[in-house]
Motif scaffolding. Structure first.
Motif, short mmCIF file in Angstrom:
data_model
loop_
_atom_site.label_atom_id
_atom_site.label_comp_id
_atom_site.label_asym_id
_atom_site.label_seq_id
_atom_site.Cartn_x
_atom_site.Cartn_y
_atom_site.Cartn_z
N ALA A 239 -43.94 0.34 -33.37
CA ALA A 239 -44.35 -0.39 -34.84
C ALA A 239 -45.55 0.36 -35.29
CB ALA A 239 -44.28 -1.75 -34.94
N ALA A 240 -46.61 0.51 -34.70
CA ALA A 240 -47.78 1.10 -35.14
C ALA A 240 -47.41 2.79 -35.12
CB ALA A 240 -48.85 1.19 -33.87
N ARG A 241 -46.81 3.29 -34.40
CA ARG A 241 -46.38 4.87 -34.48
C ARG A 241 -45.50 4.98 -36.01
NH1 ARG A 241 -43.75 5.40 -30.13
NH2 ARG A 241 -45.37 6.12 -28.86
N ALA A 242 -44.74 4.00 -36.32
CA ALA A 242 -43.88 4.24 -37.43
C ALA A 242 -44.72 3.88 -38.70
CB ALA A 242 -42.70 3.19 -37.69
N ARG A 243 -45.82 3.13 -38.50
CA ARG A 243 -46.92 2.81 -39.62
C ARG A 243 -47.96 3.60 -39.91
NH1 ARG A 243 -46.62 -3.97 -39.28
NH2 ARG A 243 -44.15 -4.05 -38.96
N GLY A 244 -48.27 4.46 -38.78
CA GLY A 244 -49.41 5.39 -38.81
C GLY A 244 -50.73 4.50 -38.64
N ILE A 245 -50.51 3.70 -37.53
CA ILE A 245 -51.83 2.81 -37.31
C ILE A 245 -52.55 3.63 -36.22
CG2 ILE A 245 -52.42 0.67 -36.15
CD1 ILE A 245 -51.33 0.01 -38.71
N ASP A 246 -53.88 3.18 -36.54
CA ASP A 246 -54.79 3.95 -35.26
C ASP A 246 -54.84 3.53 -34.17
OD1 ASP A 246 -55.71 6.08 -37.47
OD2 ASP A 246 -56.81 4.56 -38.46
N ILE A 247 -55.08 2.02 -34.15
CA ILE A 247 -55.47 1.47 -32.90
C ILE A 247 -54.52 0.20 -32.53
CG2 ILE A 247 -57.11 0.11 -31.46
CD1 ILE A 247 -59.12 1.74 -33.07
N VAL A 248 -53.99 0.19 -31.25
CA VAL A 248 -53.08 -0.90 -31.01
C VAL A 248 -53.82 -1.77 -29.94
CG1 VAL A 248 -51.24 -1.82 -29.77
CG2 VAL A 248 -50.62 -0.07 -31.41
N LEU A 249 -54.27 -2.94 -30.20
CA LEU A 249 -54.77 -3.80 -29.21
C LEU A 249 -53.80 -4.68 -28.62
CD1 LEU A 249 -58.01 -4.89 -31.15
CD2 LEU A 249 -57.76 -3.33 -29.44
N ALA A 250 -53.58 -4.45 -27.23
CA ALA A 250 -52.41 -5.17 -26.72
C ALA A 250 -52.89 -6.46 -25.65
CB ALA A 250 -51.60 -4.44 -25.65
N ASP A 251 -52.89 -7.66 -26.21
CA ASP A 251 -53.07 -8.77 -25.42
C ASP A 251 -52.20 -9.21 -24.21
OD1 ASP A 251 -54.59 -10.90 -24.44
OD2 ASP A 251 -53.74 -12.30 -25.99
N THR A 252 -52.67 -9.48 -23.17
CA THR A 252 -52.04 -9.78 -21.85
C THR A 252 -52.26 -11.23 -21.53
OG1 THR A 252 -53.28 -8.80 -20.35
CG2 THR A 252 -51.54 -7.43 -21.21
N ALA A 253 -51.19 -11.74 -20.71
CA ALA A 253 -51.48 -13.16 -19.85
C ALA A 253 -52.53 -13.10 -19.26
CB ALA A 253 -50.22 -13.60 -19.54
N GLY A 254 -53.20 -14.30 -19.25
CA GLY A 254 -54.54 -14.69 -18.36
C GLY A 254 -53.83 -14.39 -16.76
N ARG A 255 -54.62 -13.90 -16.04
CA ARG A 255 -54.11 -13.57 -14.65
C ARG A 255 -55.45 -14.25 -13.66
NH1 ARG A 255 -49.93 -14.57 -16.02
NH2 ARG A 255 -48.28 -13.40 -16.11
N LEU A 256 -55.03 -14.92 -12.60
CA LEU A 256 -55.93 -14.90 -11.65
C LEU A 256 -55.77 -13.82 -10.63
CD1 LEU A 256 -55.77 -18.74 -11.05
CD2 LEU A 256 -57.86 -17.43 -11.87
N PRO A 257 -56.89 -13.17 -10.16
CA PRO A 257 -56.53 -12.01 -9.29
C PRO A 257 -56.16 -12.41 -7.49
CG PRO A 257 -59.05 -12.34 -9.53
CD PRO A 257 -58.22 -13.24 -10.27
N THR A 258 -56.14 -13.66 -7.45
CA THR A 258 -55.63 -13.97 -6.13
C THR A 258 -54.12 -14.45 -6.23
OG1 THR A 258 -56.24 -16.48 -6.89
CG2 THR A 258 -57.68 -15.15 -5.36
N GLN A 259 -53.50 -14.31 -7.46
CA GLN A 259 -52.15 -14.66 -7.48
C GLN A 259 -51.37 -13.37 -7.66
OE1 GLN A 259 -52.16 -17.02 -11.14
NE2 GLN A 259 -52.14 -19.16 -10.00
N LEU A 260 -51.02 -12.79 -6.53
CA LEU A 260 -50.51 -11.46 -6.47
C LEU A 260 -49.28 -11.17 -7.20
CD1 LEU A 260 -51.33 -10.65 -2.81
CD2 LEU A 260 -52.66 -10.21 -4.71
N HIS A 261 -48.40 -12.06 -7.23
CA HIS A 261 -47.10 -11.99 -7.77
C HIS A 261 -47.50 -12.07 -9.51
CE1 HIS A 261 -47.81 -16.32 -8.02
NE2 HIS A 261 -47.00 -16.54 -8.87
N LEU A 262 -48.20 -12.72 -9.98
CA LEU A 262 -48.63 -12.57 -11.42
C LEU A 262 -49.09 -11.33 -11.83
CD1 LEU A 262 -49.86 -16.28 -12.05
CD2 LEU A 262 -47.46 -15.03 -12.57
#
Length: 377
Positions: A239-262
């Protein structure tokens, strides 16, 4: 029963008319028919008085970023600068004093490696420059701290790609989603167009919070109810590419570094971004809560191993945090420190500048400055 009706007094007995509310003609006092009636007194007009609105208190002047930074780092300054003043007093500089200083630095979250480096530097300056006073030793400490953290000052350059894809990661509660909203505002102030990708599909609250930030900043948010986080971000990039957007900020789910599968799931998000744009992600930012102290080092190492961290955002330096963790990161797992946050205001996240940070640690906060907490997400 439903609150629509209200009874008062006792009910009247059946078959009897209710008592009148006012006295009857028989009970009223008699008035003679020929009794004179007094004319009403004339009413003098009262001149209208001008209505004066109550004076509003003068708004407090908005503090500059440097002043807010000093106010936010008050606890760290008390631990270091104030601690030094109390530690030295009128004592001469000797090995016992340096040992006490070592404890102070460790309590300020500087870590063992950075603390040892700082003490070695201070011993060198003490003997070479013949330091005698607390002010001299404090200045030497400030110089040594600046030498450690200066390499972290690497401003983020987003001019190389369009859209420039920034992947945001961090544990729950680090201030990740709030930082995304502030970053959107910051980039808009630089004249950039921004699009947000709500990749935290596991928490409805995170998605709603991001959409609120989008509305506040007039920024489009690509989101889905549930679904795959990688798919949401993939759609956002297209969508950003189609609209000529400069920056995409992609949020991701919070993860604990000890949970390797996550952690593997967040690594999948990175791979999908690379499929949407062969050069992306162009920046992988890890958001760290400064209040966690030395645990920040473990987070940097774990996320770096999973997704290749290229930059850091340190939040909540105005809380109970002790900013020495910046020195610990610089010595043990150096990553460019792109931004630091010292409050919950929209402008309280700014690019990291090493000299500005050091000055705020050792200079008093401005009068009237208040300390605020960084909203978490």
């Amino acid at each position: 029963m439903f609150g629509f009706f209200k009874k008062s007094g006792k009910p009247e007995p059946a078959g009897r008319d209710p008592q009148p509310a006012s006295p009857s003609a028989e009970q009223a006092p008699a008035i003679a028919a020929d009794a004179p009636v007094a004319a009403p007194a004339p009413i003098s007009p009262v001149p209208a008085q001008p209505v004066t609105a109550p004076a509003e208190p003068a708004a407090a002047p908005k503090l500059s970023w440097g002043e807010r930074l000093k106010a936010g780092l008050a606890r760290t300054r008390q631990q270091l600068g104030g601690g030094l003043a109390n530690l030295f007093g009128r004592r001469k500089i000797d090995e016992d004093l340096l040992e006490e200083l070592e404890t102070t630095l460790l309590m300020a979250d500087c870590g063992v490696d950075a603390t040892q480096y700082l003490l070695d530097e201070l011993r060198l300056r003490w003997k070479r420059d013949r330091l005698e006073t607390a002010d001299q030793l404090q200045a030497a400490l400030a110089d040594a701290l600046h030498k450690i953290i200066a390499p972290l000052e690497q401003p983020l350059d987003v001019s190389g790609h369009k859209p420039y894809i920034i992947m945001i990661a961090g544990v729950n509660g680090s201030g990740k989603t709030t930082s995304i909203g502030k970053l959107a505002k910051y980039f808009q102030a630089q004249g950039k167009s921004v699009l947000l990708a709500a990749g935290d599909t596991f928490r409805a609250a995170a998605r709603e919070q991001l959409m609120t930030w989008g509305e506040r900043n007039n920024v489009t948010v690509i989101a889905q109810d549930g679904g795959d986080a990688a798919a949401v971000i993939f759609d956002a990039i297209n969508a950003a590419r189609a609209r000529g957007i400069d920056i995409v900020l992609a949020d991701t789910a919070g993860r604990l570094p000890t949970q390797l599968h996550l952690m593997e799931e967040i690594a999948k998000v990175r791979r999908v971004i690379a499929k949407a744009d062969a050069s992306g992600p162009h920046e992988v930012v890890l958001v760290l809560d400064a209040n966690i102290g030395q645990n920040a080092l473990a987070q940097v190492k774990a996320f770096d191993a999973a997704i290749g961290v290229t930059g850091l955002v340190v939040t909540k330096l105005d809380g109970t945090a002790k900013g020495g963790v910046v020195a610990a990161i610089a010595r043990q797992c150096p990553k460019p420190l792109r931004f630091i946050g010292v409050g919950e205001g929209i402008d309280d996240l700014q690019p990291f500048k090493a000299r500005e940070f050091i000055d705020a640690l050792f200079e008093p906060a401005p009068a009237g400055a208040t300390k605020r907490g960084d909203a978490s997400a």
